[in-house]
Scaffold this motif. Structure first.
Motif, PDB file in Angstrom:
ATOM      1  N   THR A 329     -13.600 -24.931 -93.411  1.00  0.00           N
ATOM      2  CA  THR A 329     -14.506 -25.154 -94.540  1.00  0.00           C
ATOM      3  C   THR A 329     -15.162 -26.531 -94.544  1.00  0.00           C
ATOM      4  N   LYS A 332     -17.788 -26.885 -91.791  1.00  0.00           N
ATOM      5  CA  LYS A 332     -18.967 -26.058 -92.053  1.00  0.00           C
ATOM      6  C   LYS A 332     -19.889 -26.742 -93.058  1.00  0.00           C
ATOM      7  N   GLU A 333     -19.289 -27.379 -94.058  1.00  0.00           N
ATOM      8  CA  GLU A 333     -20.093 -28.067 -95.069  1.00  0.00           C
ATOM      9  C   GLU A 333     -20.756 -29.319 -94.490  1.00  0.00           C
TER      10      GLU A 333
END
Length: 387
Positions: A329, A332-333
């Motif tokens: 996560t 990805k951000e």
């Protein structure tokens, strides 16, 4: 009841307890003479000009990037099939990770995948990982990236014992970073090191591992030493202690024998699993002069999570190396969806990798249990597919 087969049992040389007691009796517990001796002995083992001992491989990677003096926000090529610590090292050094896809057979980047990533950005540096212990071809990948060797960091956390072209991994690298974590080929518990052929680079890393101070406490408090120091570059608190170093000095003595035992265990796995349908065996040493460190024995299976659960139910410890960084996560951000979609082979292979128990002391009977449990899991899955 049959006992479980753990994923890893760290081996310990017999001389470790006495060595630790000797350091404790000396009352010098932090970086000092044992650390210096360990650095020299590990350099001798590798055939490297310089070794700087640090707190972890992650800190070794970050220190290496910091010591290169790259502009803030520089793009750094890295495989996505790597431990999150390697990505964190890039980010903590103030730079931007750029994901590189892998070759399906070796599980490491190829000249083609590196060139493709370098075509998207003009990289300032690159980290290359010896996945599972397979030694990457650093010169070929450096050329494919269009970089000078002084901008390439070799992540050799899985690398002690590996060789390419007859030369041990880390023997001639500009920056090769090693791990001595509890599960590694030469376990200390925690710790890492940077091996380099460049004296000036070694000096920069040595200063930066302790806040950038020009002298560590051992040099300041030696007879005739001075408390005065300077800080010429901002560093980290990432030094190795003498307690860790003395364990490392003892463990080095056993490392060659442990590597031979790993190769024997791998040969038994290869033979026993060759006929198990649905199991893809790890990458082979198909090139002359290439020696695998066999830190991991990574097979590939469909429906990996379910297979792993069945092995766990049978008392067999397994692991996964790794969840691809582009699927996590935070990354990805940070890097964005487009960048995370650039590694299709990594995404596909990453769903199939399963690491089996591999460590010195793993008995033939325990290996037979691992093989039998995996074969049964694969048979069960095949039956369900047919039905």
């Amino acid at each position: 009841m049959t006992s479980n087969v753990p994923f890893c049992v760290p081996p310990l040389t017999g001389g470790v307890p006495d060595a630790v007691v000797k350091v404790l009796d000396s009352r010098w517990l932090t970086t000092g003479p044992e650390t210096a001796a360990f650095e020299q002995e590990f350099a001798d083992y590798l055939g490297a000009a310089h070794v700087v001992a640090v707190a972890s491989c992650t800190s070794a990677l970050e220190l290496s990037l910091r010591a290169m003096g790259l502009p803030a926000g520089s793009p750094v090529l890295t495989p996505s099939l790597t431990f999150c610590g390697a990505i964190n090292a890039i980010l903590h050094a103030g730079h931007r990770p750029v994901f590189v896809d892998i070759d399906e057979e070796t599980l490491v980047p190829s000249p083609e995948t590196v060139a493709a990533a370098a075509a998207r950005v003009k990289p300032a540096a690159m980290i290359l990982q010896n996945q599972g212990g397979y030694p990457v071809d650093v010169p070929a990948l450096t050329e494919a990236a269009g970089l000078d060797r002084s901008r390439v960091v070799e992540d050799a956390a899985h690398g002690p014992g590996a060789a390419r072209g007859g030369a041990p991994v880390g023997s001639s690298s500009y920056a090769a970073c090693f791990s001595f974590y509890a599960t590694k080929n030469m376990p200390i518990g925690e710790g890492g090191a940077v091996a380099t052929s460049d004296e000036e680079f070694a000096d920069r890393v040595r200063a930066m591992r302790l806040h950038g101070m020009s002298k560590d406490s051992w040099k300041r408090y030696l007879p005739g030493g001075s408390w005065r120091y300077d800080v010429k570059a901002v560093g980290l608190k990432a030094n190795m202690t003498d307690v860790q170093a003395t364990i490392g000095r003892a463990q080095i003595q056993s490392l060659p024998g442990w590597q031979e035992e790993r190769e024997q265990i791998v040969a038994r796995y290869d033979e026993a699993l060759a006929g198990v349908s649905g199991v893809v065996l790890p990458q082979r040493n198909s090139l002359d002069g290439v020696r695998h460190a066999w830190h991991l024995y990574q097979v590939r299976v469909k429906d990996r999570d379910a297979v792993g659960d069945e092995l766990q139910a049978a008392g067999i410890g397994t692991s996964v190396h790794f969840i691809p960084a582009n699927q996590l996560t935070a990354y990805k951000e940070i890097v964005g969806a487009d960048e995370c979609a650039r590694v299709p082979v990594t995404d596909r292979v990453g769903e199939e990798l399963l690491s089996l128990p591999l460590y010195p002391g793993l008995t033939a009977d325990d290996q037979d249990r691992v093989v039998a449990a995996l074969a049964e899991a694969m048979r069960t899955r095949a039956m369900r597919t047919r039905s």
